[in-house]
Design an enzyme around this catalytic site. Structure first.
Site, short mmCIF file in Angstrom:
data_model
loop_
_atom_site.label_atom_id
_atom_site.label_comp_id
_atom_site.label_asym_id
_atom_site.label_seq_id
_atom_site.Cartn_x
_atom_site.Cartn_y
_atom_site.Cartn_z
N LYS A 288 11.81 -45.18 38.68
CA LYS A 288 11.57 -43.93 39.39
C LYS A 288 11.01 -44.21 40.77
O LYS A 288 10.36 -45.23 40.98
CB LYS A 288 10.53 -43.09 38.60
CG LYS A 288 11.02 -42.48 37.33
CD LYS A 288 9.91 -41.66 36.66
CE LYS A 288 10.36 -41.06 35.35
NZ LYS A 288 11.41 -40.05 35.48
N ARG A 362 15.43 -39.16 25.11
CA ARG A 362 16.47 -38.81 24.13
C ARG A 362 16.79 -39.98 23.21
O ARG A 362 17.23 -39.79 22.09
CB ARG A 362 17.73 -38.30 24.86
CG ARG A 362 18.40 -39.32 25.73
CD ARG A 362 19.33 -38.70 26.75
NE ARG A 362 18.60 -38.08 27.86
CZ ARG A 362 19.16 -37.45 28.88
NH1 ARG A 362 20.48 -37.35 28.95
NH2 ARG A 362 18.43 -36.92 29.83
#
Ligand code: BES
Ligand code: MN
Ligand code: ZN
Length: 508
Positions: A288, A362
């Site tokens: 990120k 996920r």
């Protein structure tokens, strides 16, 4: 914070501060039909002593009843309370439990920096009494939390005691039950907030597991059991998706399993609560940007919500079986970290092509949800700070809700209403499925930019199949970006109350 319920005359109450709600009874302009004068705001209590103590202030026009307006009156005439706090509640016709929680929170947050430690709050008569006292207590607990744990000059400004004052005609036993339940919910929500508030160097997966175990031991409930699965156990279960996230980190992962099996509960349903417990999300190899990365310590907020909910459930004792799973891991880049292009095999046997290592939530949930079904869960609900796309779609007001089944969604909607939390349903049409097709494997872990919250939910759906399931994307609402009058900047503890209400809804 201790909680007390009082039904006697508010005028006789000896307290540092008695708070009452003031409501604006004026109609909107268009409905006013040119009426000459705006009616004065009114105290939301039938008690004549309170009304007369506030009469002069109200007549002066200084108090308008505007939402969250706060006016403090010292030595109110005719009351034993040292202070009278007038809390603006907005338009009388709009008063709701949702609004009342905020008012109670705002009263608490007004007192805290003023070194006042006791508050009596008159539960407004405009609502059903049990609902009114419950909202006051829940809101007060929300307002009582502050995140400055590591400040050397931290003053412990938490309230010592909250006294809820209700109209004398009410059914005391019933109201006491509401106070007790609200207190359990409020404390459990704050337990979650404490976990989320901890920095990543303290709140590792191992520490999160320790806190879950410690909480279980402290409750001493024969119905609640805690089991921690370590990296070997997770690997043995063939949780390839979960382990692919954990493999890049020096900190070992943990799968936290809490089972609540109360005596006398039917064998079905079994509700599965599955939480994303990423204790720090750097993005991994798909790292990120550094701006704002410090916030990614809150990427375990979904998991922490499950632990808070289980705490409340064990105390409130609904006769329903519940299993909570928290998939705890860091997501870090390293020589051992997974890479874009890698293919992983989930516990269900499905193969996953990793497009972006930052779509890690996920992956851990895929195995958590599948395992929950293997453990016998008949209904599933997960909570996760899953996507930035959900924040783009709904901002920081509503969480995203997804459901593969309308009946379970309707159940959840009722729970949301009781809990006073805002969430908005988003779609799961089959047409979205093709966006996560892979050329080399069954499925990719990232569908790219468009509809990112939906494609993430579609990914999870592959692992729950036909089990009735709710998915909560709480990325936008698990962290308050700024101080509000009723809640501090920092972790919100969102979803805890709704999860508990949802589980309670399965009783009987
Ligand atoms: N934890 C983040 C989601 C997130 C983003 C939470 C912003 C709170 C605020 C999640 O693991 C993530 O990185 N998601 C990616 C998915 C993408 C790579 C498909 C995202 O939303 O950008
Ligand atoms: Mn991520
Ligand atoms: Zn994440």
């Amino acid at each position: 914070m201790n909680t007390k319920l009082v039904l006697s005359k508010p005028a006789e109450l000896e307290t540092e501060c008695l708070a009452v709600v003031v409501l604006d009874h004026s109609e909107s302009k268009s409905q006013n039909n040119g009426a000459p004068e705006k009616p004065a705001p009114k105290i939301a209590s039938p008690d004549p002593a309170i009304i007369s103590a506030a009469a002069e202030l109200i007549a002066s026009g200084e108090v308008t009843g505007k939402s969250l307006e706060i006016v403090l009156l010292h030595s109110p005439r005719g009351l034993k309370a040292k202070r009278l706090l007038l809390v603006g509640g907005g338009k009388a016709k709009d008063l709701s439990a949702y609004q009342l929680r905020k008012l109670a929170g705002a009263a608490v947050r007004f007192l805290k920096p003023r070194s006042l430690r006791n508050l009596a709050f008159f539960a407004p008569s405009g609502l059903e009494p049990a609902e009114s006292v419950k909202a006051v207590v829940e809101g007060a607990f929300v307002g009582d939390f502050d995140p400055d744990t590591y400040r050397s000059d931290r003053k412990d400004q938490r309230l010592n005691e909250l006294t809820v004052v209700a109209a004398a005609t009410s059914d005391q036993k019933n109201l006491q039950r509401s106070v007790d339940e609200a207190r359990t919910l409020g404390e459990s929500q704050n337990f979650t907030r404490e976990l989320v508030n901890e920095p990543g160097n303290h709140m590792t997966p191992t520490e999160l597991a320790n806190r879950a175990r410690q909480m279980t031991e402290e409750l001493k409930s024969p119905a609640l059991k805690c089991e921690i699965l370590d990296a070997d156990a997770i690997t043995k279960l063939k949780m390839g998706a979960f382990m692919s996230v954990a493999q890049g980190s020096e900190e070992p992962p943990a799968l936290i399993v809490l089972r609540y099996e109360p005596e006398g509960a039917p064998s079905k349903p079994v509700i599965g609560l599955v939480g994303k417990g990423i204790t720090f999300d750097s993005g991994g190899i798909s790292i990120k940007p550094s701006d704002g990365m410090e916030k990614m310590k809150y990427d375990m907020a979904g998991g922490a919500a499950m632990l808070g909910a289980m705490r409340a459930i064990a105390l409130l004792k609904p006769k329903v079986k519940v299993i909570a799973l928290v998939c705890a891991s860091e997501n870090m880049p390293s020589g051992k970290a997974q890479k874009p292009g890698d293919v992983q095999i989930a516990m269900s046997g499905k193969s996953i092509e990793i497009i972006n290592t930052d779509a890690e939530g996920r992956l851990v949930l895929a195995d958590g949800l599948y395992y929950a079904r293997q453990l016998g869960c008949t209904h599933l609900i997960d909570a996760a700070t899953l996507t930035g796309a959900c924040v783009v779609a709904l901002g920081m007001i509503n969480a995203g809700v997804f459901a593969n089944n309308d009946e379970i969604y309707q159940r959840f909607e009722k729970a949301l209403e009781r809990a006073g939390e805002k969430m908005w349903r988003l779609p799961l049409d089959e047409e979205y499925r093709e966006i996560i097709r892979s050329g080399i494997a069954d499925i990719v872990n990232s569908g790219g930019r468009w509809g990112g919250a939906v494609t993430a939910a579609m990914f999870l759906k592959e692992f729950v199949e036909d089990t009735p399931w709710i998915h909560l994307d709480i990325a936008g609402v698990a962290w308050m970006e700024e101080n509000k009058p009723w809640i501090a900047k920092g972790p919100s503890g969102v979803a805890v109350r709704s999860l508990v209400e949802f589980v309670k809804g399965f009783e009987s």
